[in-house]
Motif scaffolding. Sequence first.
Motif, mmCIF file in Angstrom:
data_model
loop_
_atom_site.group_PDB
_atom_site.id
_atom_site.type_symbol
_atom_site.label_atom_id
_atom_site.label_comp_id
_atom_site.label_asym_id
_atom_site.label_seq_id
_atom_site.Cartn_x
_atom_site.Cartn_y
_atom_site.Cartn_z
ATOM 1 N N GLU A 43 -4.746 25.609 -9.271
ATOM 2 C CA GLU A 43 -4.108 26.506 -8.309
ATOM 3 C C GLU A 43 -2.685 26.043 -7.993
ATOM 4 O OE1 GLU A 43 -6.406 27.003 -4.792
ATOM 5 O OE2 GLU A 43 -8.183 27.743 -5.830
ATOM 6 N N ALA A 44 -2.486 24.719 -7.977
ATOM 7 C CA ALA A 44 -1.162 24.173 -7.679
ATOM 8 C C ALA A 44 -0.143 24.590 -8.730
ATOM 9 C CB ALA A 44 -1.233 22.651 -7.591
ATOM 10 N N VAL A 45 -0.526 24.498 -10.000
ATOM 11 C CA VAL A 45 0.381 24.884 -11.087
ATOM 12 C C VAL A 45 0.772 26.353 -10.953
ATOM 13 C CG1 VAL A 45 0.594 25.174 -13.583
ATOM 14 C CG2 VAL A 45 -0.504 23.122 -12.656
ATOM 15 N N THR A 46 -0.204 27.200 -10.650
ATOM 16 C CA THR A 46 0.064 28.627 -10.469
ATOM 17 C C THR A 46 0.940 28.869 -9.248
ATOM 18 O OG1 THR A 46 -2.061 29.226 -11.465
ATOM 19 C CG2 THR A 46 -0.990 30.887 -10.106
ATOM 20 N N ALA A 47 0.654 28.151 -8.166
ATOM 21 C CA ALA A 47 1.407 28.328 -6.920
ATOM 22 C C ALA A 47 2.861 27.865 -7.063
ATOM 23 C CB ALA A 47 0.730 27.576 -5.787
ATOM 24 N N VAL A 48 3.073 26.803 -7.834
ATOM 25 C CA VAL A 48 4.445 26.321 -8.058
ATOM 26 C C VAL A 48 5.256 27.369 -8.814
ATOM 27 C CG1 VAL A 48 5.816 24.663 -9.369
ATOM 28 C CG2 VAL A 48 3.971 23.855 -7.903
ATOM 29 N N ALA A 49 4.653 27.971 -9.822
ATOM 30 C CA ALA A 49 5.345 29.018 -10.576
ATOM 31 C C ALA A 49 5.669 30.218 -9.690
ATOM 32 C CB ALA A 49 4.484 29.454 -11.760
ATOM 33 N N LYS A 50 4.797 30.495 -8.730
ATOM 34 C CA LYS A 50 4.989 31.645 -7.847
ATOM 35 C C LYS A 50 5.990 31.373 -6.732
ATOM 36 C CE LYS A 50 2.461 34.680 -4.650
ATOM 37 N NZ LYS A 50 1.121 35.004 -4.079
ATOM 38 N N HIS A 51 5.878 30.218 -6.082
ATOM 39 C CA HIS A 51 6.660 29.956 -4.868
ATOM 40 C C HIS A 51 7.916 29.112 -5.099
ATOM 41 C CE1 HIS A 51 3.574 31.727 -2.359
ATOM 42 N NE2 HIS A 51 2.654 30.951 -2.913
ATOM 43 N N ARG A 52 8.010 28.431 -6.235
ATOM 44 C CA ARG A 52 9.162 27.580 -6.543
ATOM 45 C C ARG A 52 9.483 26.608 -5.410
ATOM 46 N NH1 ARG A 52 9.604 27.358 -11.857
ATOM 47 N NH2 ARG A 52 9.710 29.409 -12.825
ATOM 48 N N PRO A 53 8.534 25.752 -5.028
ATOM 49 C CA PRO A 53 8.804 24.795 -3.949
ATOM 50 C C PRO A 53 9.746 23.688 -4.416
ATOM 51 C CG PRO A 53 6.709 24.302 -4.965
ATOM 52 C CD PRO A 53 7.174 25.589 -5.586
ATOM 53 N N ASP A 54 10.395 23.046 -3.465
ATOM 54 C CA ASP A 54 11.225 21.884 -3.762
ATOM 55 C C ASP A 54 10.380 20.616 -3.811
ATOM 56 O OD1 ASP A 54 13.801 23.328 -3.565
ATOM 57 O OD2 ASP A 54 13.236 23.523 -1.449
ATOM 58 N N VAL A 55 9.343 20.586 -2.975
ATOM 59 C CA VAL A 55 8.479 19.407 -2.861
ATOM 60 C C VAL A 55 7.020 19.847 -2.854
ATOM 61 C CG1 VAL A 55 7.823 17.437 -1.422
ATOM 62 C CG2 VAL A 55 10.224 18.141 -1.543
ATOM 63 N N VAL A 56 6.182 19.097 -3.560
ATOM 64 C CA VAL A 56 4.730 19.344 -3.552
ATOM 65 C C VAL A 56 4.044 18.126 -2.958
ATOM 66 C CG1 VAL A 56 2.659 19.742 -4.939
ATOM 67 C CG2 VAL A 56 4.824 20.843 -5.573
ATOM 68 N N LEU A 57 3.236 18.348 -1.930
ATOM 69 C CA LEU A 57 2.380 17.302 -1.369
ATOM 70 C C LEU A 57 1.001 17.517 -1.982
ATOM 71 C CD1 LEU A 57 3.360 17.421 2.419
ATOM 72 C CD2 LEU A 57 3.989 15.669 0.761
ATOM 73 N N MET A 58 0.534 16.586 -2.827
ATOM 74 C CA MET A 58 -0.674 16.847 -3.610
ATOM 75 C C MET A 58 -1.660 15.688 -3.566
ATOM 76 S SD MET A 58 -0.998 18.458 -7.405
ATOM 77 C CE MET A 58 0.184 17.351 -8.183
ATOM 78 N N ASP A 59 -2.904 16.011 -3.274
ATOM 79 C CA ASP A 59 -3.977 15.022 -3.250
ATOM 80 C C ASP A 59 -4.212 14.480 -4.656
ATOM 81 O OD1 ASP A 59 -6.048 13.471 -2.342
ATOM 82 O OD2 ASP A 59 -7.506 15.101 -2.288
ATOM 83 N N VAL A 60 -4.562 13.205 -4.744
ATOM 84 C CA VAL A 60 -4.855 12.598 -6.042
ATOM 85 C C VAL A 60 -6.214 13.056 -6.555
ATOM 86 C CG1 VAL A 60 -5.306 10.425 -7.252
ATOM 87 C CG2 VAL A 60 -3.426 10.565 -5.599
ATOM 88 N N ARG A 61 -7.228 12.981 -5.703
ATOM 89 C CA ARG A 61 -8.590 13.266 -6.125
ATOM 90 C C ARG A 61 -9.016 14.655 -5.666
ATOM 91 N NH1 ARG A 61 -11.524 7.573 -4.379
ATOM 92 N NH2 ARG A 61 -10.391 6.203 -5.820
ATOM 93 N N MET A 62 -9.255 15.531 -6.631
ATOM 94 C CA MET A 62 -9.714 16.892 -6.341
ATOM 95 C C MET A 62 -10.670 17.322 -7.436
ATOM 96 S SD MET A 62 -6.209 18.849 -5.110
ATOM 97 C CE MET A 62 -5.285 18.344 -6.583
ATOM 98 N N PRO A 63 -11.651 18.170 -7.117
ATOM 99 C CA PRO A 63 -12.547 18.698 -8.154
ATOM 100 C C PRO A 63 -11.771 19.640 -9.064
ATOM 101 C CG PRO A 63 -12.939 19.795 -6.059
ATOM 102 C CD PRO A 63 -11.999 18.662 -5.776
#
Length: 215
Positions: free
Chosen positions: A38-58
């Motif tokens: 979802e993060a990869v898709t959201a980055v393409a959509k929203h073009r954020p400058d910074v991503v805060l992302m958890d290391v461990r996710m299912p």
Amino acid sequence: MIRVLVVDDEALVRAGLRMILQPADDIEVVGEAGDGSEAVTAVAKHRPDVVLMDVRMPGMDGLTALKELRRSPRAPSVIMLTTFDLDDYVHTALRNGAAGFLLKDTSPRDLAAAVRTVSEGSAMLTPRITKRLIDTFAGLESGESANARQRLTVLTEREEDVVRGVSRGLSNAEIGRELSMSEGTVKSHVSRALAKLGLSNRVQVALLARDAGMN
């Protein structure tokens, strides 16, 4: 305005991060994601400058998503979030281009400051935290020391001095005071070192310097 994407599999954590950042006049949370895909898709959509992302996710975890995001022509700066300061995955994240990492119990003030810092491009996170990470995870491995030293030969003597300061976890201002140069000059040396070494941020420079035994 700094555009931020929050990525965590726990909705409460995402909501908490949004609430912490919302009062800042110069920061806008433009979206959320529940896993790496979802993060990869959201980055393409929203073009954020910074991503805060958890290391461990299912599903797709943070490390895999980081690799995907770093391939983007307009890759955002990525701060990995973790519960433990000795998370085994953090070293890999830094090597793969993460701007740094934050513990999930980081204070609201430090969280906003970290977002501002990495949004500037190649700046590292809180020097104390970064230095502990480097000391913990960047032990010399067989063959890597000589290779690291060889890579650093492209730097000028002054660039080496600055990189040595980076490897110690110093900020630009602290390096400038030690070397009697302006903070802007230090930043220029860091930028040139990044370009010569083919690295994306200060954390990677610091890790390479530590592999080379540069103190």
